[in-house]
Design a protein around this motif. Structure first.
Motif, PDB file in Angstrom:
ATOM      1  N   THR B 164      39.217  26.327 -32.225  1.00  0.00           N
ATOM      2  CA  THR B 164      38.356  27.430 -31.802  1.00  0.00           C
ATOM      3  C   THR B 164      37.991  28.352 -32.973  1.00  0.00           C
ATOM      4  O   THR B 164      36.968  29.005 -32.940  1.00  0.00           O
ATOM      5  N   TRP B 165      38.843  28.388 -34.009  1.00  0.00           N
ATOM      6  CA  TRP B 165      38.499  29.271 -35.135  1.00  0.00           C
ATOM      7  C   TRP B 165      37.736  28.560 -36.229  1.00  0.00           C
ATOM      8  O   TRP B 165      37.106  29.173 -37.061  1.00  0.00           O
ATOM      9  N   THR B 167      35.316  26.319 -35.713  1.00  0.00           N
ATOM     10  CA  THR B 167      33.911  26.235 -35.340  1.00  0.00           C
ATOM     11  C   THR B 167      33.552  27.430 -34.466  1.00  0.00           C
ATOM     12  O   THR B 167      34.026  27.541 -33.348  1.00  0.00           O
ATOM     13  N   GLY B 168      32.728  28.294 -35.001  1.00  0.00           N
ATOM     14  CA  GLY B 168      32.365  29.493 -34.274  1.00  0.00           C
ATOM     15  C   GLY B 168      31.559  29.179 -33.019  1.00  0.00           C
ATOM     16  O   GLY B 168      30.654  28.352 -33.034  1.00  0.00           O
ATOM     17  N   GLU B 169      31.943  29.851 -31.943  1.00  0.00           N
ATOM     18  CA  GLU B 169      31.270  29.591 -30.683  1.00  0.00           C
ATOM     19  C   GLU B 169      31.135  30.885 -29.899  1.00  0.00           C
ATOM     20  O   GLU B 169      32.008  31.747 -29.973  1.00  0.00           O
ATOM     21  N   LEU B 170      30.053  31.004 -29.137  1.00  0.00           N
ATOM     22  CA  LEU B 170      29.844  32.232 -28.388  1.00  0.00           C
ATOM     23  C   LEU B 170      29.997  32.027 -26.895  1.00  0.00           C
ATOM     24  O   LEU B 170      29.951  32.975 -26.116  1.00  0.00           O
ATOM     25  N   LEU B 237      35.318  34.942 -32.692  1.00  0.00           N
ATOM     26  CA  LEU B 237      34.333  33.906 -32.387  1.00  0.00           C
ATOM     27  C   LEU B 237      34.624  32.577 -33.057  1.00  0.00           C
ATOM     28  O   LEU B 237      34.136  31.542 -32.641  1.00  0.00           O
ATOM     29  N   GLY B 238      35.378  32.622 -34.171  1.00  0.00           N
ATOM     30  CA  GLY B 238      35.522  31.430 -34.999  1.00  0.00           C
ATOM     31  C   GLY B 238      34.583  31.534 -36.191  1.00  0.00           C
ATOM     32  O   GLY B 238      33.780  32.455 -36.283  1.00  0.00           O
ATOM     33  N   ALA B 293      27.943  27.783 -34.471  1.00  0.00           N
ATOM     34  CA  ALA B 293      28.233  27.414 -35.857  1.00  0.00           C
ATOM     35  C   ALA B 293      27.517  26.120 -36.225  1.00  0.00           C
ATOM     36  O   ALA B 293      27.013  25.965 -37.336  1.00  0.00           O
ATOM     37  N   THR B 294      27.470  25.185 -35.279  1.00  0.00           N
ATOM     38  CA  THR B 294      26.798  23.917 -35.534  1.00  0.00           C
ATOM     39  C   THR B 294      25.295  24.130 -35.706  1.00  0.00           C
ATOM     40  O   THR B 294      24.677  23.599 -36.630  1.00  0.00           O
TER      41      THR B 294
END
Ligand SMILES: Nc1ncnc2c1ncn2[C@@H]1O[C@H](COP(=O)(O)OP(=O)(O)OP(=O)(O)O)[C@@H](O)[C@H]1O
Ligand SMILES: [Mg+2]
Lengths: 250, 315
Positions: B164-165, B167-170, B237-238, B293-294
């Motif tokens: 989870t850290w 790759t940032g995700e919202l 968020l990552g 992040a992707t």
């Protein structure tokens, strides 16, 4: 008055400056000359606390270099270092305004803006005011850096080879300006020059450095001799006397 | 004037962000369906705020990092600070699992500070004539710490946990779980007050000192801001890479390095990039989501290549 007492400096055991004693009284233009590697820039950097003193002491008026705060010294003494490289993408006007930082601490007032505007005009930079430093010519950049040091408005101004890249008009213009600041404004200018003729024409006093020592010190007429050229510079250029002024034939 | 256009664009994106997502939500339904209002308050609004805050914070800290590193091609998230934050939160979860979140946050901020300072010390020794060495070293440095994080996580059976850290995700942002970002946002906005001083650093350490700047103090302040903000974004968020790299570079091309002028624009553009990427991530594979992040990796890489080829190389 700048007082230098017993200043030596070495880098990795190599002596760069050897026991320098020098007094630079208030007012006047002093030219520092000498061959490449003589230690001129090192001496200037030490006076301006950009290098740390290893031995001896340097005083500027009542401030002791190395002990006083950077900010106090910045209001009394400005330096234009030899390297003209600035990687920042700043506008000419912004750069000159940064020269006022010791006074405004980031909040330039009307007085600072006035000085910046006047400086830009004085250095013929009005047209370049909004151009980025990396998008102007080398000589223009050099002028902008000199303007920045000038705008700092200090009593003492140290300039390390400010004439680099300047065309003859700009070079004479800058030297006249410095001359006026010293004569009319009572400022103390110390300037490293390689062109001995410029030194002879504009300086009150010439200090010659050679291998980390002061080799000679005095009025231009007495300093610029055939002995100087052969002994210190190791070259055999001829010296003519025009009026009272010695002129080196290059 | 300079900020009006990006501000308008951001406002429009924010509005759009409220009504785009897996669960249907329309402006009309807000008045008829109480569930819709709840969705807005608990999920969409926090998510939108989170994207804006994180984007602004990442862009600002990226810009400051580039000045401290004296190189345009580094940004905290990939250059060791982000990985150090992940390391910190991992250590916190492992060593003091029951501690309140602010203690874990403090541990993450501390490791981030150490990680960022370590990078600065390291690149200081690199020859200034080789500007491309700096991003290379930063990349390797970040990679090594990242590998350390993976190793520790593997050893302690927390591999899933760290994903989870990394790759940032919202999509996980909910009311009550993202509020740290407000602190990050405020901290990065506060750097505006030392913007002039940080700008002086762009002249080089010697020139800055000769103007009377307290160089160590300002460097430390900048470093502290970078570390705190990076730690908070990564923990919440990552890691979201590229924002801190691409945005400051694009803004500097147009506005230069005078931070007092350019920081607000950078902040707005960072917010636009993150929010825009998040909205795009919600729609490209709807009803599934692509992590922000992707999305930014794709957009950012393209922008970065464009930059490399457009910008004449400066030291
Ligand atoms: N970083 C350094 N490492 C080792 N030696 C150095 C370093 N910097 C300067 N020196 C040496 O110190 C001496 C004095 O250098 P300095 O720059 O003061 O000379 P200068 O008189 O200003 O010369 P120039 O006219 O070429 O500018 C030179 O011999 C130089 O090789
Ligand atoms: Mg020199």
């Amino acid at each position: 008055m700048i007082t230098i007492r017993g200043v030596s400096y070495e880098i990795q055991g190599q002596p760069i400056l050897r026991d320098i004693d020098l007094d630079l009284p208030r007012g006047g233009v002093t030219a520092l000359i000498g061959p490449n590697g003589a230690g001129k820039s090192t001496l200037l950097s030490l006076i301006a606390r950009l290098k740390k003193l290893q031995s001896g002491r340097i005083g500027v008026d009542d401030l002791e270099v190395g002990k006083c705060s950077d900010r106090d010294l910045a209001k009394v003494l400005a330096i234009m270092p030899q390297s003209g490289h600035v990687s920042a993408r700043l506008r000419v006007g912004e750069l000159v305004e940064m020269g006022r930082y010791p006074w405004h601490q980031g909040r330039p007032g009307a007085h600072d803006r006035e000085i910046v505007a006047e400086t830009l005009t004085r250095f013929s930079l009005d047209a370049l005011r909004d151009r980025f430093l990396d998008e102007i010519s080398g000589g223009q950049r050099q002028r902008a850096l000199a303007a920045m040091a000038y705008a700092q408005g200090t009593d003492y101004l140290l300039l390390d080879e400010p004439l680099n890249n300047l065309d003859i008009a700009a070079a004479r213009h800058l030297m006249r300006l410095l001359r006026d600041m010293a004569t009319g404004g009572g400022k103390t200018i110390v300037i490293v020059l390689h062109d001995i003729n410029f030194a002879a024409a504009f300086a009150d006093r010439i200090v010659v450095m050679h291998e980390g020592r002061i080799a000679a010190d005095g009025a231009p007429e007495t300093i610029i001799t055939q002995d100087l050229l052969t002994g210190v510079f190791g070259t055999d250029a001829e010296i003519l006397t025009l009026g009272a002024r010695p002129v080196v034939m290059v | 004037m300079r900020v009006a256009l990006p501000l308008l664009a951001l406002a429009m994106l924010a509005l759009l962000s409220l009504f785009v997502g897996a669960a249907a939500l329309t402006p009309q339904s807000l008045f008829t369906d109480p569930e819709a209002a709840r969705l807005l308050l608990v999920s969409r609004l926090p998510r939108t705020f989170a994207a804006i805050l994180a984007g602004a914070a990442l862009a600002i800290t990226g810009q400051i990092m580039q000045i401290l590193a004296r190189n345009r091609f580094v940004e905290p998230v990939t250059a060791g600070s982000g990985q150090s934050a992940a390391l910190g939160i991992l250590l916190a979860a492992y060593l003091v699992p029951a501690a309140p979140v602010w203690i874990k946050m403090g541990i993450a901020a501390a490791t981030t500070l150490v990680g960022s300072a370590g990078l600065l010390l390291m690149i200081r020794r690199l020859p200034p004539t080789q500007p491309l060495l700096v991003p290379l070293v930063a990349l390797v440095y970040g990679g090594v710490i990242g590998a350390g994080v993976t190793f520790v996580a593997y050893q302690s059976d927390m591999l899933q946990f760290i994903q989870t850290w990394m790759t940032g995700e919202l999509s996980g942002v909910l009311k009550g779980r993202y509020e740290l970002l407000w602190v990050a946002g405020i901290a990065s906005v506060a750097t505006w007050f030392i913007a002039d001083r940080i700008t002086l650093l762009t002249l080089g350490e010697e020139r800055a000192r000769s103007l009377g700047l307290n160089v160590p103090l300002i460097t430390a302040a900048g470093l502290a801001a970078i570390s705190l903000v990076t730690a908070m974004t990564v923990v919440t968020l990552g890691a979201i890479p590229f924002v801190g790299l691409v945005v400051p570079n694009l803004v500097a091309r147009i506005m230069g390095d005078n931070l007092r002028r350019s920081l607000p624009v950078s902040a707005l553009c960072g917010a636009i990039l993150v929010l825009g990427a998040d909205i795009a991530g919600r729609v490209v594979r709807a009803p599934f989501e692509v992590p922000v992040a992707t999305m930014i990796g794709v957009i950012g890489a393209a922008l970065f290549i464009f930059l490399l080829y457009r910008e004449p190389r400066r030291g």
